[in-house]
Write a protein that holds these residues in place. Structure first.
Motif, PDB file in Angstrom:
ATOM      1  N   ARG A 332       0.871  -1.133   0.004  1.00  0.00           N
ATOM      2  CA  ARG A 332       0.023  -0.073   0.033  1.00  0.00           C
ATOM      3  C   ARG A 332       0.810   1.305  -0.090  1.00  0.00           C
ATOM      4  NH1 ARG A 332      -4.998  -1.741   0.551  1.00  0.00           N
ATOM      5  NH2 ARG A 332      -5.318  -3.896   1.681  1.00  0.00           N
ATOM      6  N   GLU A 333       1.990   1.245   0.805  1.00  0.00           N
ATOM      7  CA  GLU A 333       3.085   2.568   0.744  1.00  0.00           C
ATOM      8  C   GLU A 333       3.533   2.520  -0.630  1.00  0.00           C
ATOM      9  OE1 GLU A 333       4.667   5.744   2.453  1.00  0.00           O
ATOM     10  OE2 GLU A 333       3.522   3.969   3.396  1.00  0.00           O
ATOM     11  N   ARG A 334       3.667   1.671  -1.536  1.00  0.00           N
ATOM     12  CA  ARG A 334       4.310   1.860  -2.772  1.00  0.00           C
ATOM     13  C   ARG A 334       3.456   2.290  -3.652  1.00  0.00           C
ATOM     14  NH1 ARG A 334       8.977  -0.997  -3.654  1.00  0.00           N
ATOM     15  NH2 ARG A 334       8.992  -0.117  -5.598  1.00  0.00           N
ATOM     16  N   ALA A 336       0.510   4.165  -2.864  1.00  0.00           N
ATOM     17  CA  ALA A 336      -0.043   5.361  -2.580  1.00  0.00           C
ATOM     18  C   ALA A 336       0.046   6.423  -3.681  1.00  0.00           C
ATOM     19  CB  ALA A 336       0.570   5.899  -1.222  1.00  0.00           C
ATOM     20  N   ARG A 339      -4.981   3.547  -1.972  1.00  0.00           N
ATOM     21  CA  ARG A 339      -4.602   2.578  -0.859  1.00  0.00           C
ATOM     22  C   ARG A 339      -5.851   1.506  -0.971  1.00  0.00           C
ATOM     23  NH1 ARG A 339      -0.445   3.848   2.780  1.00  0.00           N
ATOM     24  NH2 ARG A 339       0.394   5.774   2.468  1.00  0.00           N
TER      25      ARG A 339
END
Length: 454
Positions: A332-334, A336, A339
Motif C-alpha cells: 500500500r505504501e508503494r 499510494a 490504498r
C-alpha cells in the motif's frame, strides 16, 4: 443544464472509445518522440537531435474531446539498412502497425519527401491500415507551401503541424478521433464482466487460472514468457459468470527483445484496457518490484478496478500475522495515494484462498457499478464538508452546497457544486474521495471527483 448534459456525453463517449491504439511511425529524426510527448502531455520519451535516439517503444494515453486512446512511439523506420539496431527497430515498427488501429506517418516538411519516406509509404499502403500523413516542423507560415509535395506518397491529405509548439495538433487530433474505429468486441456483446490476470513474467498467472477452472488448459513452465497471447476463458461455475483473461507477462521495455514477445506485451496492454477488473499478481518470494508498480500505474491510467494477489505464499517460511501486515503495508505504501484495494495472500499451486480471489474480484466489479442516492450522499457529505471546508485562497471562502453522482459512467463519478470551483485543489479532492470511501463500499474501484460551478 447544458454543461452537465455535455459532461455526461463526454463520459459516454470515453466509454465507447476505450481500447484504440495509434502508432507513430516515420524515418529517424522527424520528431516522433516530440509528438508523442505532446499527445500524451508528458516528457516520457527522450528527445534529441541525434537520429536513432528512440530504440524502445514508448506507450502512453491521450485524451481528446472525451475520447481516450493509446499512443505508441516507435523508433525511426529505416528500410534496407545493415545496422543491427535499425533492423530491429524496423521489425518492431512493423509489429506496432499490425496491432494499431491508426498510423500517424510522420515526415519532415523542411526536407520534403525523401526516398526513405517513399519506401515507408509503400509498406504502409500494402498494410491497408488507416494512415494519416503528418508533415512536422511547420514552425513558420512559409513552410506550409511544402505540404503539396507529400501528395506524392499516395496516402491522402497531409496535416501540417509543429510538434514542438503544438501548432496544428488540434486539427490532427480531431481527425484522429474521427477515424478511430468504434470499440467492437465479441465479449462486450454478452455484457459479461472481464477479469484480466496481469503481472510480471513467471509470477503464476496461467497457474492460477488453471486452478480456477480445474483444468491444465494454459501451458505452465518455469520459463518466463511462456504465454504469448491474451487468452479468454469463460467461467460460469459456483454462481459466477465472467471472462478470465490470461495475459503475457509485461516486462520492462528494455527487457523485451524478441519480436513475438513485443507483440505479446502489446496484446496484454490491450487486454488491460478492455477489462473491467485487473487481478495483479505479485510474487511473494520476490516482493513488490518496480515493474509491479509500472503495471499498477497502467491499470490506474485506464481507470480499472484492482485486486492484488500475492501468489506463491506457500513458499514463504514465516506466515505470521505480523509478516502479512508488513507485506501488505509495503504494498500500500508503494502504491499510494491509492490504498483502498483488497490484497489476498494465495497459492495457485496449493489452491490456497483462490476461491476468495474470485469472490473479491466479483465484489470489486459490483462496487464499480454502485449507485449512491443523492439524498443520502448529501446527508453524509455536507456535514463533513461544513466541519472541514476547503481552505480559503486570497481571502475567498469556498462553499460547497450540493453533491450528486453522475449516472451511467464507467466508474463512480461525483460532482460537487461550489461557488469557486477553480480554487478547490487536488489535496481537498483526495480528502473528499477518502470520505466517500469511508462511508460507502467502493474498495478496489477508482473514483472520479469533479468540482463544478453551482
Amino acid at each position: 443544464m447544458p454543461s452537465f448534459t455535455f459532461f455526461l456525453y463526454l463520459c459516454k463517449q470515453k466509454a465507447d472509445n476505450m481500447g484504440n491504439l495509434v502508432a507513430i511511425v516515420g524515418r529517424p529524426n522527424v520528431g516522433k518522440s516530440t509528438l508523442f510527448n505532446r499527445l500524451t502531455n508528458s516528457r516520457q520519451a527522450i528527445v534529441s537531435d541525434e537520429a536513432g535516439t528512440t530504440r524502445d517503444r514508448q506507450y502512453g494515453k491521450c485524451d481528446w474531446c472525451g475520447v481516450d486512446f493509446s499512443v505508441v512511439d516507435t523508433g525511426g523506420w529505416v528500410v534496407n539498412s545493415d545496422d543491427i539496431f535499425e533492423e530491429e527497430i524496423r521489425k518492431q515498427v512493423v509489429i506496432a502497425t499490425e496491432e494499431a488501429d491508426l498510423v500517424l506517418f510522420l515526415c519532415d516538411i523542411k526536407n520534403g519527401v525523401t526516398d526513405w519516406d517513399m519506401d515507408v509509404a509503400q509498406i504502409l499502403r500494402r498494410a491497408k491500415l488507416p494512415v494519416l500523413v503528418v508533415a512536422n516542423k511547420a514552425d513558420d507560415g512559409k513552410d506550409l507551401y511544402g505540404q503539396y509535395d507529400f501528395y506524392r506518397l499516395g496516402l491522402g491529405d497531409p496535416y501540417c503541424i509543429s510538434a514542438a509548439t503544438g501548432s496544428g495538433t488540434g486539427d490532427l487530433l480531431d481527425k484522429v478521433v474521427e477515424m478511430l474505429p468504434k470499440k467492437q468486441e465479441e465479449e462486450a456483446e454478452d455484457g459479461i464482466p472481464r477479469f484480466a490476470v496481469v503481472g510480471r513474467p513467471n509470477v503464476g498467472k496461467s497457474s492460477i487460472i488453471n486452478a480456477f477452472i480445474g483444468e491444465d488448459r494454459h501451458i505452465v513452465t518455469d520459463i518466463a514468457g511462456t504465454t504469448r497471447d491474451s487468452i479468454y476463458t469463460r467461467y460460469d461455475k459456483f454462481g459466477f459468470d465472467f471472462y478470465l483473461v490470461d495475459t503475457a507477462g509485461i516486462r520492462r521495455k528494455n527487457k523485451v527483445t524478441e519480436d513475438l514477445e513485443f507483440y505479446s506485451v502489446m496484446r496484454s496492454i490491450r487486454a488491460i484496457e478492455n477489462s473491467d477488473v485487473c487481478i495483479l499478481m505479485i510474487d511473494a518470494t520476490r516482493g513488490i518490484e518496480a515493474q509491479d508498480l509500472n503495471i499498477f500505474q497502467l491499470i490506474q491510467k485506464n481507470n480499472k478496478s484492482l485486486v492484488v494477489v500475492v501468489n506463491k505464499w506457500d513458499l514463504v517460511e514465516v506466515k505470521t500475522q505480523a509478516a502479512i501486515d508488513t507485506f501488505e503495508g509495503a504494498i500500500r505504501e508503494r502504491m499510494a495515494p491509492f490504498r483502498d484495494f483488497p490484497i489476498i495472500f494465495a497459492s495457485a499451486l496449493t489452491k490456497q484462498r483462490i476461491f476468495r480471489v474470485l469472490e473479491t474480484a466479483k465484489q470489486v466489479y459490483l462496487n464499480r457499478k454502485a449507485r449512491i442516492g443523492t439524498t443520502k450522499l448529501n446527508e453524509v457529505m455536507l456535514p463533513i464538508i461544513e466541519a472541514t471546508p476547503p481552505p480559503s485562497i486570497k481571502g475567498k471562502y469556498i462553499k460547497i452546497k450540493y453533491v450528486s453522482q453522475v449516472p451511467d459512467t464507467q466508474i463512480p463519478t461525483f460532482i460537487f457544486y461550489a461557488n469557486l470551483p477553480q480554487y478547490v485543489k487536488e489535496p481537498y479532492k483526495r480528502f473528499l474521495e477518502n470520505k466517500i470511501r469511508e462511508n460507502w463500499q467502493l474498495t478496489g474501484c477508482p473514483i472520479n471527483i469533479f468540482i463544478r460551478q453551482k
